[in-house]
Design an enzyme around this catalytic site. Sequence first.
Site, mmCIF file in Angstrom:
data_model
loop_
_atom_site.group_PDB
_atom_site.id
_atom_site.type_symbol
_atom_site.label_atom_id
_atom_site.label_comp_id
_atom_site.label_asym_id
_atom_site.label_seq_id
_atom_site.Cartn_x
_atom_site.Cartn_y
_atom_site.Cartn_z
ATOM 1 N N GLU A 91 1.079 -1.237 -0.341
ATOM 2 C CA GLU A 91 -0.098 0.022 0.311
ATOM 3 C C GLU A 91 1.005 0.871 0.348
ATOM 4 O O GLU A 91 2.186 1.468 0.651
ATOM 5 C CB GLU A 91 -1.170 -0.283 1.222
ATOM 6 C CG GLU A 91 0.078 0.334 3.025
ATOM 7 C CD GLU A 91 -1.643 -0.539 3.223
ATOM 8 O OE1 GLU A 91 -1.479 -1.108 3.946
ATOM 9 O OE2 GLU A 91 -2.015 0.520 5.025
ATOM 10 N N CYS A 104 3.325 8.776 0.077
ATOM 11 C CA CYS A 104 4.559 7.590 1.177
ATOM 12 C C CYS A 104 4.276 5.946 0.705
ATOM 13 O O CYS A 104 2.629 5.757 0.021
ATOM 14 C CB CYS A 104 3.112 7.740 2.586
ATOM 15 S SG CYS A 104 3.585 6.351 3.883
ATOM 16 N N CYS A 111 7.460 -6.933 6.796
ATOM 17 C CA CYS A 111 8.194 -6.112 7.831
ATOM 18 C C CYS A 111 8.654 -7.133 9.128
ATOM 19 O O CYS A 111 7.968 -8.074 9.551
ATOM 20 C CB CYS A 111 7.878 -4.820 8.739
ATOM 21 S SG CYS A 111 9.176 -4.114 9.351
ATOM 22 N N CYS A 115 7.794 -4.131 15.452
ATOM 23 C CA CYS A 115 7.128 -3.150 16.297
ATOM 24 C C CYS A 115 6.121 -3.193 17.214
ATOM 25 O O CYS A 115 4.461 -3.848 16.143
ATOM 26 C CB CYS A 115 7.294 -1.839 15.760
ATOM 27 S SG CYS A 115 8.375 -1.295 15.573
ATOM 28 N N CYS A 118 1.722 -1.777 15.071
ATOM 29 C CA CYS A 118 2.339 -1.391 13.940
ATOM 30 C C CYS A 118 1.560 -2.569 13.692
ATOM 31 O O CYS A 118 2.080 -3.675 13.336
ATOM 32 C CB CYS A 118 3.800 -1.033 13.700
ATOM 33 S SG CYS A 118 3.491 -0.970 12.015
ATOM 34 N N CYS A 332 -0.812 2.629 8.923
ATOM 35 C CA CYS A 332 0.939 1.552 8.128
ATOM 36 C C CYS A 332 -0.063 0.206 8.395
ATOM 37 O O CYS A 332 -0.495 -0.464 9.187
ATOM 38 C CB CYS A 332 1.766 1.612 9.085
ATOM 39 S SG CYS A 332 3.061 3.340 9.255
HETATM 40 N N1 SAH Z 1 10.159 0.754 9.706
HETATM 41 C C1 SAH Z 1 10.034 2.266 9.464
HETATM 42 C C2 SAH Z 1 8.963 3.472 8.207
HETATM 43 C C3 SAH Z 1 7.583 2.586 8.945
HETATM 44 S S1 SAH Z 1 6.152 3.469 9.879
HETATM 45 C C4 SAH Z 1 10.634 2.870 11.090
HETATM 46 O O1 SAH Z 1 9.818 2.374 11.280
HETATM 47 O O2 SAH Z 1 10.448 4.222 10.934
HETATM 48 C C5 SAH Z 1 6.604 5.168 10.353
HETATM 49 C C6 SAH Z 1 6.434 5.427 11.395
HETATM 50 O O3 SAH Z 1 5.070 5.009 11.790
HETATM 51 C C7 SAH Z 1 7.406 4.768 12.422
HETATM 52 O O4 SAH Z 1 7.383 6.072 13.029
HETATM 53 C C8 SAH Z 1 6.679 3.626 13.052
HETATM 54 O O5 SAH Z 1 6.730 4.007 14.466
HETATM 55 C C9 SAH Z 1 5.457 4.855 13.152
HETATM 56 N N2 SAH Z 1 4.051 3.849 12.897
HETATM 57 C C10 SAH Z 1 4.057 2.714 12.531
HETATM 58 N N3 SAH Z 1 2.071 2.056 13.398
HETATM 59 C C11 SAH Z 1 1.732 3.445 13.698
HETATM 60 C C12 SAH Z 1 0.871 3.567 14.295
HETATM 61 N N4 SAH Z 1 0.086 1.508 14.867
HETATM 62 N N5 SAH Z 1 0.582 4.361 15.240
HETATM 63 C C13 SAH Z 1 1.724 5.554 15.003
HETATM 64 N N6 SAH Z 1 2.865 5.175 14.745
HETATM 65 C C14 SAH Z 1 3.031 4.292 14.277
#
Ligand code: SAH
Length: 345
Positions: A91, A104, A111, A115, A118, A332
């Site tokens: 996406e 974006c 992945c 985290c 996420c 995401c």
């Molecule tokens: N892998 C990269 C890019 C991914 S996502 C990274 O970790 O930076 C981009 C941002 O959105 C990251 O800061 C991630 O931690 C955050 N993110 C992911 N899921 C989220 C959610 N449900 N709520 C808020 N931030 C989120």
Amino acid sequence: MIDIKSMTLQELKEDMEKLGEKAFRATQIYGWMHQKLVRSFDDMSNISSALKEKCKERYQYTTLKIVRMQESKIDGTRKYLFELHDGNVVESVWMKYKHGNSVCISSQVGCRMGCAFCASTLDGLERNLTASEMLDQIYSISLHTGERVSNVVVMGTGEPMDNYENLLKFLRLLTAEEGLHISQRNITVSTCGIVPKMRELAEEKLQITLALSLHATTDEKRKKLMPIANKYSIKELMEACRYYFEKTGRRITFEYSLVGGVNDTNEDAAELIALVNELNCHVNLIPVNPIKERDFVQSENEAIQAFKNKLEKNRINVTIRREMGRDIDGACGQLRRRHKEQSLQ
Ligand code: SAH
């Protein structure tokens, strides 16, 4: 088959020579792919049929197929779901801002960073995206909207530093004069903090913005949210950020997702200030976007404002990320996940 849209102009010139073709043919084909954004060799009107046939035998021409598009009624944000040649889906998000349109993109299918909050990581990593698959998310959106893309953020599904070679190739192609020629300053790469790769990127001396997903101010807390924190300490991360700034002169962005009752207290704000005070940086607060598979909640509005005020009082550049596309699975990996769930039913 060679992935022609992932080749630099120089590589394509050399390869055309191998085919017994003149180098200027490579320049023409490159322009068709990366500026006119055509979808096949057949659309390249000044290329002979004989050369088109040779190309079709030798090269794979990557184009992504739009399988779903959702547009926000609130702010016009669009979320695209693309199908890749092997049936996987990724996406991308298109956002309209006053200063230009931003896309974006995803850098991997799934992945493996794990985290806690996420959605992209729930099923692990399927595979890396090629440079051409990253590019075509932007090309397809540009064609579909009919509008120019001026900003690109690598903040979709995937950890870009876990796909480092393809990421660098993508950045070179995206900023090349003979392609879309997007300014390096208008590109942001976001990482969960893979320290050696952050340092390698610094060595490239690109003018792109590096965003670090920090989300916590102590190693102990960070480990609870991000498994990568078991590998690299906050101290090492901060040193890598300082190094990136020294090498590139680019101010670092720290992303900090506010999770209710987890990392949003006054004390957390004070610790964050102490951490980033010395650095030339910008802090982006992201109210966590709750996903149904986990029970994290958004911080109260008051807590978010108080957190921001405290940072501002200490003269730290801080913004709260505007929630775009709230009504269209903004977080995401949510759209891809929903699509997969529905296809299984
Ligand atoms: N892998 C990269 C890019 C991914 S996502 C990274 O970790 O930076 C981009 C941002 O959105 C990251 O800061 C991630 O931690 C955050 N993110 C992911 N899921 C989220 C959610 N449900 N709520 C808020 N931030 C989120």
